[in-house]
Write an enzyme that holds these catalytic residues in place. Structure first.
Site, PDB file in Angstrom:
ATOM      1  N   LYS A   1      -6.931   2.729   1.344  1.00 53.34           N
ATOM      2  CA  LYS A   1      -8.225   3.395   1.217  1.00 53.34           C
ATOM      3  C   LYS A   1      -8.497   4.402   2.325  1.00 53.34           C
ATOM      4  CE  LYS A   1     -10.678   0.569  -1.973  1.00 53.34           C
ATOM      5  NZ  LYS A   1      -9.901  -0.681  -2.149  1.00 53.34           N
TER       6      LYS A   1
ATOM      7  N   GLU B   1     -20.380   3.581  -1.618  1.00 51.86           N
ATOM      8  CA  GLU B   1     -20.623   2.308  -2.277  1.00 51.86           C
ATOM      9  C   GLU B   1     -19.443   1.411  -1.932  1.00 51.86           C
ATOM     10  OE1 GLU B   1     -18.948   4.705  -3.745  1.00 51.86           O
ATOM     11  OE2 GLU B   1     -17.205   3.518  -4.310  1.00 51.86           O
TER      12      GLU B   1
ATOM     13  N   SER C   1      -0.554  -2.305  -1.938  1.00 45.44           N
ATOM     14  CA  SER C   1      -1.742  -1.513  -1.573  1.00 45.44           C
ATOM     15  C   SER C   1      -2.464  -1.999  -0.325  1.00 45.44           C
ATOM     16  CB  SER C   1      -2.716  -1.480  -2.753  1.00 45.44           C
ATOM     17  OG  SER C   1      -3.036  -2.790  -3.186  1.00 45.44           O
TER      18      SER C   1
HETATM   19  C1  LIG Z   1      -9.710  -1.386  -3.282  1.00 48.49           C
HETATM   20  C2  LIG Z   1      -8.346  -1.915  -3.386  1.00 48.49           C
HETATM   21  C3  LIG Z   1      -7.602  -1.819  -4.586  1.00 48.49           C
HETATM   22  C4  LIG Z   1      -8.166  -1.266  -5.856  1.00 48.49           C
HETATM   23  O1  LIG Z   1      -8.533   0.080  -5.808  1.00 48.49           O
HETATM   24  P1  LIG Z   1      -7.662   1.206  -6.505  1.00 48.49           P
HETATM   25  O2  LIG Z   1      -8.565   2.393  -6.457  1.00 48.49           O
HETATM   26  O3  LIG Z   1      -7.344   0.771  -7.886  1.00 48.49           O
HETATM   27  O4  LIG Z   1      -6.440   1.395  -5.694  1.00 48.49           O
HETATM   28  C5  LIG Z   1      -6.308  -2.293  -4.591  1.00 48.49           C
HETATM   29  N1  LIG Z   1      -5.746  -2.864  -3.499  1.00 48.49           N
HETATM   30  C6  LIG Z   1      -6.434  -2.974  -2.347  1.00 48.49           C
HETATM   31  C7  LIG Z   1      -5.766  -3.626  -1.191  1.00 48.49           C
HETATM   32  C8  LIG Z   1      -7.749  -2.520  -2.242  1.00 48.49           C
HETATM   33  O5  LIG Z   1      -8.415  -2.647  -1.085  1.00 48.49           O
END
Ligand SMILES: *Cc1c(COP(=O)(O)O)cnc(C)c1O
Length: 393
Positions: free
Chosen positions: A89, A111, A377
Site C-alpha cells: 500500500k 478511508e 502483498s
Molecule cells: C489492503 C491489502 C490487500 C487488498 O487490497 P488490494 O487493493 O486488493 O491489493 C491485500 N493484501 C494486503 C496485505 C493488504 O494490506
C-alpha cells in the site's frame, strides 16, 4: 484486446466516473493533471527515490524452494511484505502524496477498513508534514486497535463512522462527503484501484513498479523475464493490478486472481466478488459488485479485512469478464492453512490476504518445469491474534 483505459477511464464496459455533480471540480482537476504530473522528470525522480530509500524497494523476488517442492512447480514470492509499513500500500500512498503536493493541496483524507491503508497514508503525511484525516467505520476502529494507535502516533486524526454497518463502505461514503465539503485544499488518497476515473488508472500506475521489478528479477534468476503463472489476491485489486501491469498484453502469462470465499462462495458469507458479482455502480465506478435484485449492496464477509469489499476495481471486472484472468476463491480455512504452510515451509508469516493467493496454488495446472510468481502483498504481523486463535496455536 486492450487492457488500458480509454479516454473516459473505461476498461471495456467497466470503469468511468459516476459522481455527484459537487465532485466534478475535484475529479476534473485530478484527471486533467495526473498524467502530466506523474510523467514529469521531477515527479519520477522524487517517486523512485522515496520508493528506494524510504519504502525499501526493490523488494526481493524469492525462490521458495520448499513450497516449490510441495506444490510441484517453481514458486517465486514477490516480497511486498518487506516494504515499509508491511505491504504494497505504501507504493500508492507515496505516489499520491506527491501528486497532492504538486497540486498544492494542504489536507489529506483517506478511508480505511483494516487500517492498513490508513497507516500507509498517515505515514506519508507525517513524512511530508501534511494534515491527515482518516475515516474508519466505528466497528473497524474497535476491531483494528493496533492500527488505530499507529495512526494516532503518526499524527493522523481518526474519525469513527457510525452510519450503516460501521465498516469500510460507510467510511468511504464519509470520506467522499468530506471531499465535497472541502474541495479546494483537500486531496483524497484512495487505497486501491477503485473509485471514479482517474483513481483506478493512477493507482495501477503507482503499483506497476511491482511488475517492473518482477521482469528484471525473473530475467536474472531464470533467464526469462516472464512467468507462466502470476498469482495475486484481489480485494479492490491494487496489488494484483501492480503485479499484472507489465504482463497484461502478454498472453504467455496466465493471470490468476485469488478472491476471498469467506465461509464458501455460496454460503452467503463471502467476498468472492468477481465470481458472484453483477454489473453495477459503487463508489463512482461501474464494475462487478455483490448486490441483491434491488441493487442493494450485499455485505461482504471474509476473515481477512483487506479482502472484505463488495466490489472489485474495474480493471479486474474486465479481466474476469474477458477471461484474461482466471478467478479462484479460497475460504477462510484454506487461507489460514496456507498461511501456516508458508510460515512453516519458508519462515515467512504472510498477511491473511496474501495467504489466499497461496491457498489456490494446488488448483492451478502448472507443471514441474513451469514458473509461478506469487505476489506476497503483505506481512502477517497484523493477523497474529487471528492466527493464534483460529489455528489453535
Ligand atoms: C489492503 C491489502 C490487500 C487488498 O487490497 P488490494 O487493493 O486488493 O491489493 C491485500 N493484501 C494486503 C496485505 C493488504 O494490506
Amino acid at each position: 484486446m486492450g487492457f488500458e483505459i480509454d479516454k473516459g477511464g473505461n476498461y471495456g464496459e467497466f470503469g468511468g466516473a459516476y459522481i455527484p455533480e459537487m465532485l466534478y471540480p475535484n475529479i476534473r482537476e485530478l484527471e486533467e493533471n495526473y498524467v502530466k504530473i506523474t510523467t514529469s522528470e521531477q515527479f519520477k525522480n522524487e517517486f523512485s527515490k522515496l520508493l528506494k530509500d524510504y519504502a525499501g524497494r526493490p523488494t526481493p523476488l524469492f525462490k521458495a524452494e520448499r513450497l516449490s517442492a510441495h506444490f510441484g512447480m517453481n514458486i517465486y514470492l514477490k516480497r511486498e511484505d518487506l516494504n515499509h509499513t508491511g505491504a504494497h500500500k505504501i507504493n500508492n500512498t507515496i505516489g499520491q502524496i506527491l501528486v497532492a503536493r504538486h497540486l498544492g493541496k494542504k489536507r489529506i483524507i483517506a478511508e480505511t477498513g483494516a487500517g492498513q491503508h490508513g497507516v500507509a497514508t498517515a505515514t506519508v503525511c507525517a513524512l511530508h508534514g501534511m494534515h491527515c484525516i482518516v475515516y474508519m467505520g466505528a466497528l473497524d476502529v474497535e476491531r483494528q486497535a493496533p492500527n488505530v494507535k499507529k495512526m494516532k502516533m503518526l499524527g493522523a486524526e481518526v474519525v469513527p463512522v457510525h452510519s450503516g454497518n460501521k465498516t469500510l463502505k460507510d467510511a468511504t461514503n464519509e470520506a467522499i462527503r468530506d471531499w465535497i465539503n472541502h474541495p479546494v485544499e483537500t486531496h483524497y488518497i484512495i487505497g486501491s484501484v477503485v473509485g471514479p476515473h482517474p483513481y483506478p488508472d493512477m493507482v495501477t500506475r503507482f503499483q506497476s513498479v511491482i511488475s517492473e521489478e518482477i521482469k528484471v528479477q525473473l530475467s536474472e534468476k531464470t533467464g526469462r523475464d516472464y512467468p507462466d503463472y502470476l498469482v495475486a489476491c484481489v480485494g479492490g485489486g491494487s496489488n494484483a493490478a501492480g503485479a499484472y501491469f507489465h504482463y497484461l498484453e502478454d498472453e504467455r502469462v496466465k493471470l490468476i486472481s485469488a478472491e476471498a470465499a469467506g465461509m464458501g462462495v455460496n454460503s452467503g458469507m463471502t467476498a468472492a466478488t468477481s465470481l458472484l458479482g453483477t454489473t453495477g455502480i459503487i463508489h463512482g465506478s461501474k464494475t462487478l459488485l455483490m448486490q441483491d435484485g434491488d441493487g442493494q449492496i450485499v455485505e461482504p464477509y471474509s476473515i481477512s479485512a483487506g479482502l472484505d469489499y463488495p466490489g472489485v476495481g474495474p480493471l479486474h471486472a474486465w479481466l474476469a469478464k474477458t477471461g484474461r484472468a482466471s478467478v479462484y476463491a479460497a475460504t477462510d480455512d484454506e487461507a489460514l492453512q496456507a498461511a501456516l504452510l508458508c510460515t512453516r515451509m519458508e519462515g515467512i508469516i504472510p498477511a491473511l490476504e496474501s495467504a489466499h493467493a497461496i491457498a489456490i496454488l494446488d488448483r492451478i495446472p502448472a507443471g514441474r518445469e513451469e514458473t509461478v510468481v506469487v505476489n506476497l502483498s503483505g506481512r502477517g504481523d497484523k493477523d497474529m491474534e487471528t492466527y493464534i486463535d483460529k489455528l489453535g496455536l
